[in-house]
Scaffold this active site. Sequence first.
Site: not given
Lengths: 400, 220
Positions: A169, A335, A368
């Site tokens: 991320s 995600d 995610h």
Amino acid sequence: MGGVKSIPSPAISADERSHEVDHPSSQVAHFGTEQPLRLDCGVDLTPFQIAYQTYGELNADRSNAILICHALTGDQHVANVHPVTGKPGWWDTLVGPGRPIDPKHYFIICSNVIGGCMGSTGPASINPATGKVWGLDFPVITIPDMVRAQAMLIDRLGIDTLFAVVGGSMGGMQVLQWTAAYPGRVFSALAIACATRHSAQNIAFHELGRQAVMADPDWHGGGYADRGIHPHRGLAVARMAAHITYLSDAALHRKFGRRMQDRELPTFSFDADFQVESYLRYQGSSFVERFDANSYLYLTRAMDYFDIAADHGGALARAFAEIQTRFCVVSFTSDWLFPTSESRALVHALNASSARVSFAEIETDRGHDAFLLDVPEFFDISRAFLQSAGKARGLTSRND
Amino acid sequence: MSVQEVLPLGGLATGQSGHFRADHLLVAEMVKPGSKVLDVGCGEGDLLQLLETRGIDGRGIELSREGVNRCVAKGLAVVQGDADTDLVNYPDDAFDYVILSQTLQATRQPRVVLENLLRIGRRAIVSFPNFGFWKMRLQLLIGGHMPRTENLPATWYDTANIHFCTIKDFVELCDAIGVKMERAEALDLYGRPLRLRLPWWVWNMFGEQGVFLLSRGGGK
């Protein structure tokens, strides 16, 4: 709020948290006025400090250092008990004895990013010029700023080339920035669930979160610290909204469905009748215990500004021209914050630059957040990638 | 889809990892050492590993997640992708050779794929099972059903292979898109190359698979 049970106040006081801001329970590197951090916004940040943790030992030729980059709300406590929450490290599934990133083999470094609130200089820190908390006087920072600060820390630790830079991320964005800015200093890069730029949808979600913080009457234009309060309601709402984006519909449905919380019939109120509501409220309230609202504003902003291609004349491949770093890019099927298509764009650019790149999409319905969860296939790939890179780097062979 | 394991061909020594597939050995022999190679549909990376032992800088594309994971585990640079859709993203002249080993028949658009191979690579090496092989013909002629072999064991309704062709068909395709054939080999049931100078129809009948080294231009 008349009788409706809302988001509970945090259990930890603002004082306790602010102690970690300036005096973290981890190692700290101080950079005096002779070593300012030049920020993208044109300001020199000085003096400043970076809080970090290390695990394992640096080998004799200093070739086994792995830098872990944390995500938006992470910190340096990647594989140890968190000093504020008392919970395990945020990535102790991946990092630790017997894990793919094992301190037995690697010297593992994780720093709190600039702009954070766990010991690196950020908006919650004391501004040395005024003796007061920075608040919104803190300069706006970017992902490249974070990485520049990390590079100063790595210099301080006497490491020339990192064996690997690893992150997911926002951490993945830092990984990419590292390879683009310091190609010669990164032997291998593991970039997970990330993108080379923040999408419009993601910026939109961040704006929602920031507006929630700023709409809290306790926010006081960012000056809440002077008043000894914290806009925990706004920050909790921001976290709740963000948390939904970290999951997937399938994961939420599997976990909660439409099940009710401790009751069989609706209360016909705005209490948390549904399990999913109490779960989100819990996520919101536990987050505000450990996180600073202004830090949240600054870090989300840093992600919004991130766009590697734009920094290289619009051509992504140019960012990685002639790069020698070995890449492994990982995405997750469910995600929707950083969808596989974004990772593919990165991989295509790396291919166009003739980089040595591996790319795998992991099948999971956990969204995610999967990069933080126990996903064996992801661990296998991470382990294998680092082992083969280790072989190429000449690290001693290991028998795990 | 393991093709018969045989002893090495053409002076190629076997690597530490034991036997290599006959068609892989032949392909590896066609690649100049030190060149840069993209293996499209690289499976579990066996050919890439063989190429690495010859000092060749190899990359791979593989459709299956399991295949990619195994490749990464071997330290190979492999990305998950689809030959039909992802080759367009590769720049011109990115590789010295692009290899399509036993994958052509599983692509949706073999012609487009072939054109892409020769855009991305200065040369292409293509190997595929020959559907004109006598055993195949016999199964269809006598048995009256779609052929199945040791190397292509799937039934017609659950196979990933959708575009079978014969050696003859492939040569015609190469002619149609103006590809130059630098070298052509047909391997028999045991992975042995058939003698050169045999007429095409013999290859087409007795070649269990074809292996072709192609380059751009020529033969319009």
